[in-house]
Each structure stands twice: as structure tokens, then as C-alpha cells.
Design an enzyme around this catalytic site. Structure first.
Site, PDB file in Angstrom:
ATOM      1  CB  SER A 124      48.267  17.755 -10.539  1.00 58.30           C
ATOM      2  OG  SER A 124      49.557  18.229 -10.860  1.00 58.30           O
ATOM      3  CE1 TYR A 137      50.914  14.242  -7.190  1.00 57.92           C
ATOM      4  CE2 TYR A 137      51.547  15.468  -9.144  1.00 57.92           C
ATOM      5  CZ  TYR A 137      50.881  15.404  -7.934  1.00 57.92           C
ATOM      6  OH  TYR A 137      50.185  16.495  -7.476  1.00 57.92           O
TER       7      TYR A 137
HETATM    8  P1  NAD Z   1      50.283  17.904   1.551  1.00 51.93           P
HETATM    9  O1  NAD Z   1      51.274  16.802   1.647  1.00 51.93           O
HETATM   10  O2  NAD Z   1      50.366  19.004   2.540  1.00 51.93           O
HETATM   11  O3  NAD Z   1      48.808  17.331   1.602  1.00 51.93           O
HETATM   12  C1  NAD Z   1      48.447  16.015   1.248  1.00 51.93           C
HETATM   13  C2  NAD Z   1      47.536  15.505   2.343  1.00 51.93           C
HETATM   14  O4  NAD Z   1      47.042  14.209   1.981  1.00 51.93           O
HETATM   15  C3  NAD Z   1      48.303  15.356   3.662  1.00 51.93           C
HETATM   16  O5  NAD Z   1      47.530  15.899   4.715  1.00 51.93           O
HETATM   17  C4  NAD Z   1      48.429  13.846   3.801  1.00 51.93           C
HETATM   18  O6  NAD Z   1      48.515  13.416   5.146  1.00 51.93           O
HETATM   19  C5  NAD Z   1      47.159  13.384   3.124  1.00 51.93           C
HETATM   20  N1  NAD Z   1      47.233  11.980   2.740  1.00 51.93           N
HETATM   21  C6  NAD Z   1      48.228  11.347   2.071  1.00 51.93           C
HETATM   22  N2  NAD Z   1      47.953  10.055   1.955  1.00 51.93           N
HETATM   23  C7  NAD Z   1      46.736   9.860   2.538  1.00 51.93           C
HETATM   24  C8  NAD Z   1      45.908   8.741   2.721  1.00 51.93           C
HETATM   25  N3  NAD Z   1      46.267   7.516   2.303  1.00 51.93           N
HETATM   26  N4  NAD Z   1      44.717   8.903   3.355  1.00 51.93           N
HETATM   27  C9  NAD Z   1      44.341  10.122   3.799  1.00 51.93           C
HETATM   28  N5  NAD Z   1      45.092  11.219   3.660  1.00 51.93           N
HETATM   29  C10 NAD Z   1      46.276  11.088   3.038  1.00 51.93           C
HETATM   30  O7  NAD Z   1      50.389  18.498   0.090  1.00 51.93           O
HETATM   31  P2  NAD Z   1      49.393  19.451  -0.733  1.00 51.93           P
HETATM   32  O8  NAD Z   1      50.248  20.170  -1.666  1.00 51.93           O
HETATM   33  O9  NAD Z   1      48.500  20.194   0.171  1.00 51.93           O
HETATM   34  O10 NAD Z   1      48.553  18.371  -1.570  1.00 51.93           O
HETATM   35  C11 NAD Z   1      47.136  18.317  -1.594  1.00 51.93           C
HETATM   36  C12 NAD Z   1      46.685  17.817  -2.945  1.00 51.93           C
HETATM   37  O11 NAD Z   1      47.041  18.784  -3.930  1.00 51.93           O
HETATM   38  C13 NAD Z   1      47.316  16.500  -3.379  1.00 51.93           C
HETATM   39  O12 NAD Z   1      46.345  15.686  -4.019  1.00 51.93           O
HETATM   40  C14 NAD Z   1      48.377  16.949  -4.381  1.00 51.93           C
HETATM   41  O13 NAD Z   1      48.681  15.948  -5.323  1.00 51.93           O
HETATM   42  C15 NAD Z   1      47.670  18.127  -5.012  1.00 51.93           C
HETATM   43  N6  NAD Z   1      48.582  19.051  -5.710  1.00 51.93           N
HETATM   44  C16 NAD Z   1      49.605  19.640  -5.037  1.00 51.93           C
HETATM   45  C17 NAD Z   1      50.461  20.481  -5.739  1.00 51.93           C
HETATM   46  C18 NAD Z   1      51.631  21.162  -5.064  1.00 51.93           C
HETATM   47  O14 NAD Z   1      52.516  21.666  -5.780  1.00 51.93           O
HETATM   48  N7  NAD Z   1      51.691  21.245  -3.740  1.00 51.93           N
HETATM   49  C19 NAD Z   1      50.256  20.730  -7.098  1.00 51.93           C
HETATM   50  C20 NAD Z   1      49.187  20.111  -7.739  1.00 51.93           C
HETATM   51  C21 NAD Z   1      48.353  19.267  -7.029  1.00 51.93           C
END
Ligand code: NAD
Length: 239
Positions: A124, A137
Site C-alpha cells: 500500500s 494498518y
Molecule cells: P477487500 O476487503 O475486498 O479484500 C480483502 C480480501 O482479503 C477479502 O476477500 C477478505 O475476505 C480477505 N481476507 C481478510 N482477512 C483474511 C484472512 N485472515 N485470510 C484470508 N483472507 C482474508 O479489499 P481490497 O481493497 O481488495 O484489498 C486487497 C488488498 O489490497 C489488501 O491487502 C489491502 O490492504 C490492499 N490495499 C487496498 C487498498 C484500497 O484502497 N482498497 C489500497 C492499498 C492496498
């Protein structure tokens, strides 16, 4: 045909990544905690759906009964709130999912990964800068980048690369929850809260999951063989 694993494949960025690899003809395994969400991602594309919590050592190990060419450690959580109100449980859970989850996933991947293998962590912009009200985070995502940079050096002689993708604010469920948190905390309407969160991005809009997918596709490609230990910012110039 490459064998590709995407953790947290049941939603958001993970879903978009998995569908992109599947569309390219790769053999895709998606993992997550809920089978129904994984099956929704697959939606007839021929992916293998495996239930596994990334914080569970045995469940993660079981995913690697066969080796993968590309492993995308994408699963993550993003609870918000000031440090003064963060419980030890919330702190530890965030580190466990976001940081230890990547460690377990990459450690198991390495047991049988061959030359040309690709380890990609969904980090991130929070890996590269601090931010108020998201300290657990930010700490966890800085930790992920530390792991990536160290592992990259360890695996370099094996022809494996290890990199981090660092998105800014991407329009997924995590982002919508963050907007909701700001709305609740500051008593704002949706647009004002969203614009506060998007405000760090000079392009002043949310990033789409497909814009993150493009970075993952590149890092997994033959074109990226000499890119190792890198933090690729996908943030419209925020970093
Ligand atoms: P999201 O919530 O849709 O996806 C996160 C996924 O991780 C979900 O499917 C959730 O069920 C799964 N998850 C959570 N805990 C888990 C566990 N213990 N075991 C297995 N799976 C688990 O959100 P997203 O935005 O698609 O996030 C995906 C990644 O991208 C994350 O690592 C997040 O930190 C990163 N990210 C997101 C953003 C944003 O703004 N959306 C920005 C930077 C980084």
C-alpha cells in the site's frame, strides 16, 4: 501455462487479479475464508477455489500441495481509529493478517518455487508513508515491505523475484468501509468523506482495481525479470 495463487481472491483487488490471470489462460487458484465468495469470483472461469485463512499456518501450508509459478499475497484488513483507542487485540489481528499472512504465504511458496517464480505482495502507499487513524494498518504494511525487500535479496540467486505493489485509495469494500469510518467519526456526508480520503491522490479520484491489476500483471511478466525488491506505487502521484 503458469500456476498462480491469489490469496483474498473472493473480493475487490484479489478478484480482479484472479480474473485477469484466468483470462490470460493461466491456471488460477484463489484462496480465502468464504467458499461462496471465491465461487463468485470464479463464476465459471475454471479457477480452483480453496478455503484458507492466511493467519493459519496449517491452512496456508495446505495450499501448496503443488508448486506455484506466481503467488500474489493479497489478503488484508484495514481497521481504522486513533492509536489511543486501538485495542491490543485489533493491533495484533491487523499485524497477523496483513504481515504474518504474507510471511506464511511466501514461506510456503518458496518450498518448491522454481526459477522464474514471482512473489508479489499487495502492500500500500501506507507502506511508504504514515497516516492518522490507521496506525496498525500502516505498521503492518511497512512490515510487509520490509519482508519483501529482505526476501528479494534472499531469493535473487534462484531466479525468483519478490516485489510489492503499493496502491493508494482503490474503490473496493475496504475503501468503502474507510469512507464509512470517516463519515461516522467526522459526521460528514459520503462525498465529503470520500474526497478527504481521495485527497492525497493528485488525480483526485479513486483508483480502479484494474489499474492495480496492470501493475501485478507487469511484475508477473517476463518483462520484469530484473525488477526485484521494488515497491511499485500505483497512486496517481501520491508517492
Ligand atoms: P477487500 O476487503 O475486498 O479484500 C480483502 C480480501 O482479503 C477479502 O476477500 C477478505 O475476505 C480477505 N481476507 C481478510 N482477512 C483474511 C484472512 N485472515 N485470510 C484470508 N483472507 C482474508 O479489499 P481490497 O481493497 O481488495 O484489498 C486487497 C488488498 O489490497 C489488501 O491487502 C489491502 O490492504 C490492499 N490495499 C487496498 C487498498 C484500497 O484502497 N482498497 C489500497 C492499498 C492496498
Amino acid at each position: 501455462m503458469r500456476r498462480v495463487l491469489v490469496t483474498g481472491g473472493g473480493s475487490g483487488i484479489g478478484r480482479a487479479i484472479a480474473r485477469d490471470f484466468a483470462a490470460a489462460g493461466d491456471q488460477v487458484v484463489i484462496s480465502g475464508r468464504r467458499l461462496d465468495a471465491l465461487e463468485e469470483t470464479d463464476d465459471g472461469r475454471g479457477m480452483e477455489c480453496r478455503v484458507a485463512d492466511v493467519t493459519d499456518e496449517a491452512q496456508v501450508a495446505a495450499l501448496f500441495d503443488k508448486p506455484f509459478d506466481v503467488v500474489v499475497a493479497n489478503a488484508g484488513i484495514a481497521p481504522g481509529g486513533p492509536v489511543a483507542k486501538t485495542t491490543l487485540e485489533a493491533w495484533e489481528q491487523t499485524l497477523r493478517v496483513n504481515m504474518t499472512g504474507v510471511f506464511l504465504t511466501f514461506r510456503e511458496a518458496l518450498r518448491e518455487m522454481g526459477s522464474g517464480g514471482r512473489l508479489i505482495a499487495m502492500a500500500s502507499t501506507a507502506s511508504l508513508q504514515g497516516g492518522a487513524n490507521i496506525a496498525p494498518y500502516v505498521a503492518s504494511k511497512h512490515g510487509v515491505l520490509g519482508l519483501v525487500r529482505s526476501l528479494a535479496i534472499e531469493v535473487a540467486r534462484q531466479g525468483i523475484t519478490c516485489n510489492a505493489v503499493c496502491p493508494g485509495f482503490v474503490d473496493t469494500e475496504i475503501a468503502q468501509n474507510a469512507v464509512q469510518n470517516v463519515m461516522n467519526r467526522m459526521n460528514l456526508d459520503y462525498d465529503t468523506a470520500a474526497s478527504k480520503l481521495v485527497g492525497r491522490n493528485p488525480m483526485k479520484r479513486m483508483i480502479t482495481p484494474d489499474e492495480v491489476v496492470a501493475a501485478v500483471r507487469f511484475l508477473a511478466s517476463e518483462d520484469a525479470t530484473m525488477i526485484n525488491g521494488h515497491a511499485l506505487s500505483v497512486s496517481g502521484g501520491e508517492i
